[in-house]
Design an enzyme around this catalytic site. Structure first.
Site, mmCIF file in Angstrom:
data_model
loop_
_atom_site.group_PDB
_atom_site.id
_atom_site.type_symbol
_atom_site.label_atom_id
_atom_site.label_comp_id
_atom_site.label_asym_id
_atom_site.label_seq_id
_atom_site.Cartn_x
_atom_site.Cartn_y
_atom_site.Cartn_z
ATOM 1 N N ASP A 34 1.093 -0.968 0.804
ATOM 2 C CA ASP A 34 0.172 -0.205 -0.077
ATOM 3 C C ASP A 34 0.609 1.100 0.200
ATOM 4 O OD1 ASP A 34 -1.844 1.999 1.157
ATOM 5 O OD2 ASP A 34 -2.812 0.108 1.284
ATOM 6 N N ASP A 57 4.719 1.584 -3.944
ATOM 7 C CA ASP A 57 3.297 1.718 -5.037
ATOM 8 C C ASP A 57 3.288 0.906 -5.843
ATOM 9 O OD1 ASP A 57 2.468 3.371 -7.115
ATOM 10 O OD2 ASP A 57 3.698 4.921 -6.558
ATOM 11 N N ALA A 81 -6.273 1.528 -5.628
ATOM 12 C CA ALA A 81 -6.720 2.317 -6.308
ATOM 13 C C ALA A 81 -7.081 3.929 -6.638
ATOM 14 C CB ALA A 81 -8.333 1.623 -7.269
ATOM 15 N N THR A 130 -15.372 -2.301 -10.595
ATOM 16 C CA THR A 130 -16.865 -1.682 -10.728
ATOM 17 C C THR A 130 -17.598 -1.429 -11.011
ATOM 18 O OG1 THR A 130 -17.399 0.821 -9.978
ATOM 19 C CG2 THR A 130 -15.416 0.918 -11.438
ATOM 20 N N ASP A 131 -18.712 -1.253 -10.475
ATOM 21 C CA ASP A 131 -19.974 -1.061 -11.854
ATOM 22 C C ASP A 131 -20.353 0.649 -13.231
ATOM 23 O OD1 ASP A 131 -20.617 0.524 -9.590
ATOM 24 O OD2 ASP A 131 -22.810 -0.730 -9.648
ATOM 25 N N GLU A 132 -19.348 0.984 -12.290
ATOM 26 C CA GLU A 132 -19.062 2.562 -12.882
ATOM 27 C C GLU A 132 -18.718 2.665 -14.013
ATOM 28 O OE1 GLU A 132 -18.473 5.781 -11.103
ATOM 29 O OE2 GLU A 132 -18.443 5.047 -8.709
ATOM 30 N N TYR A 156 -12.971 8.593 -13.158
ATOM 31 C CA TYR A 156 -12.561 7.967 -12.487
ATOM 32 C C TYR A 156 -12.824 6.228 -12.975
ATOM 33 C CZ TYR A 156 -13.542 3.291 -9.852
ATOM 34 O OH TYR A 156 -14.129 3.283 -8.740
ATOM 35 N N SER A 157 -13.940 6.006 -13.870
ATOM 36 C CA SER A 157 -14.039 4.785 -14.337
ATOM 37 C C SER A 157 -14.077 4.824 -15.666
ATOM 38 C CB SER A 157 -16.483 5.347 -14.636
ATOM 39 O OG SER A 157 -16.306 6.133 -15.208
ATOM 40 N N ALA A 158 -13.921 5.821 -16.121
ATOM 41 C CA ALA A 158 -12.561 5.595 -17.116
ATOM 42 C C ALA A 158 -10.937 4.685 -16.984
ATOM 43 C CB ALA A 158 -13.218 6.794 -18.405
ATOM 44 N N LYS A 160 -10.733 3.395 -14.850
ATOM 45 C CA LYS A 160 -11.428 1.513 -14.377
ATOM 46 C C LYS A 160 -11.507 0.982 -15.500
ATOM 47 C CE LYS A 160 -11.468 -0.164 -10.670
ATOM 48 N NZ LYS A 160 -10.186 -0.674 -10.355
ATOM 49 N N ASN A 185 -21.915 -0.291 -4.846
ATOM 50 C CA ASN A 185 -21.151 0.822 -4.210
ATOM 51 C C ASN A 185 -21.168 0.197 -2.888
ATOM 52 O OD1 ASN A 185 -21.977 2.874 -5.756
ATOM 53 N ND2 ASN A 185 -22.209 4.051 -4.139
ATOM 54 N N LYS A 195 -16.534 9.222 1.216
ATOM 55 C CA LYS A 195 -17.903 8.793 0.423
ATOM 56 C C LYS A 195 -19.359 8.556 1.328
ATOM 57 C CE LYS A 195 -15.231 6.677 -2.485
ATOM 58 N NZ LYS A 195 -14.978 5.800 -2.481
ATOM 59 N N ASP A 300 -25.441 19.333 -8.456
ATOM 60 C CA ASP A 300 -25.379 17.999 -8.859
ATOM 61 C C ASP A 300 -23.505 18.059 -9.309
ATOM 62 O OD1 ASP A 300 -25.801 15.303 -9.508
ATOM 63 O OD2 ASP A 300 -27.388 15.526 -11.021
#
Length: 353
Positions: A34, A57, A81, A130-132, A156-158, A160, A185, A195, A300
């Site tokens: 970590d 790292d 991540a 992740t589901d994202e 982030y999702s890109a 991952k 989540n 979070k 938003d």
């Protein structure tokens, strides 16, 4: 007996996995790798015997290679991540570096140790995603399955999604034994207070606003971290090489409903335990007022996905996975954990800025 490296094992999900694996497989050797960035916390591993924490790292391929060789590692469970969407919007570079370059670094070291120089010993590279990566669902769209096309909408999702593709490529091109799980989540003990659930819980205890993005009707599938850890264990033990498994909690809820449950839980806790009013005097509940008065609607988030939902049919059928907790009971135990572990979370609040 297996020898594991758990990357990001001092973070939220990683630490919970280490606890789970140590209890379920007491004879296995566990090395936690970590970088101890803001969300990594050595205190998350306090009290664990037979677990060594190495600060380093994942982008340091030489370090990873050395650990694989010296510790005769046969299993990598990869949690490390950058994961907070808000941070990815303001600082995407770190997400590309850790999530894409870091994952590739691990894959290169694993290929070198297990295939190029390997003895044929069975190995596992489990990638936690992740589901994202699947993008956003409409209100009547079917839930994400493992065959849903990728359509990431945040940095982030890109990042991952990029790492998922690299893991797949190393299996299909080189024959590395990889498995990927895409989760919904997570919530539970040791979650860093940036979070939604820990942030709003601790804000409620401090009398701070509960900032709700947009109309609060963005929907997520909520998964207790202990159910997630069981799912990962099943993928490692029963999953097929090169396959992807979706792990969900079966609790599809709008954010506003989650926030209302937090408010109800905090109010009930104060009503049943008068000592909480002394410990947290700024909480509305300490003064006999409803926590819900702290709810505040804010602009938003950019590119905010409207709905995520997980179809876990494959994991149920092939692995026997099923979540054991509904949200009401899962959150109740989570709230008790945060109330009982103020010494853990209090020092972390300064890192959320």
């Amino acid at each position: 007996m297996a020898n594991l490296i758990v990357t990001g094992g001092a973070g939220f999900i990683g630490a919970n996995f280490v606890y789970h694996w140590r209890k379920a497989h007491p004879d296995d050797s566990i090395t936690v790798l970590d970088a101890l960035t803001y969300a990594g916390n050595p205190a998350n591993l306090d009290g664990l015997d037979g677990v060594e924490l190495v600060e380093g790292d994942i982008c340091d391929t030489a370090l990873v290679s050395r650990l694989l060789a010296e510790r005769d590692v046969d299993t990598i469970v990869h949690f490390a991540a950058e994961s907070h969407v808000d941070r990815s919007i303001t600082g995407p570079d770190a997400f590309v570096t850790t999530n894409v370059v870091g994952t590739h670094s691990l894959l290169k070291a694993a290929k070198d140790a297990w295939l190029d120089k390997g003895t044929g010993r069975p190995h596992r590279f489990h990638h936690v995603s992740t589901d994202e990566v699947y993008g956003s669902l409409g209100p009547n769209d079917p839930a994400f399955s493992e065959t849903t096309a990728y359509a990431p909408n945040s940095p982030y999702s890109a990042s991952k999604a990029g790492s998922d593709h690299l893991v797949r490529a190393y299996h299909h091109t080189y024959g590395l034994d990889t498995r990927t799980s895409n989760c919904s989540n997570n919530y539970g003990p040791y979650q860093f207070p940036e979070k939604l659930i820990p942030l709003f819980t601790l804000n409620a205890l401090s009398g701070k606003p509960l900032p709700i993005y947009g109309d609060g009707m963005n929907v997520r599938d909520w998964l207790h971290v202990e159910d997630h850890c069981r799912g990962i264990e099943l993928v490692l033990e029963k999953g097929r090489p090169g396959e992807v498994y979706n792990i969900g909690g079966g609790q599809e809820l709008p954010n506003l409903e989650v926030i209302e449950e937090i408010c109800r839980g905090v109010d009930a806790a104060f009503a049943s335990d008068p000592s909480l009013a002394e410990r947290f005097p700024n909480a509305p509940a300490a003064q006999g007022r409803p926590t819900s008065e702290l709810k505040t609607f804010v602009e938003d988030r950019k590119g905010h996905d409207r709905r995520y939902a997980i179809d876990e049919t494959k994991a149920r059928g092939e692995l026997g996975y099923a979540p054991a907790r509904d949200f009401e009971h899962g959150f109740a135990t989570t709230l008790r954990w945060y109330l009982n572990n103020e010494a853990w979370w209090r020092p972390l609040l300064k890192r959320t800025k």
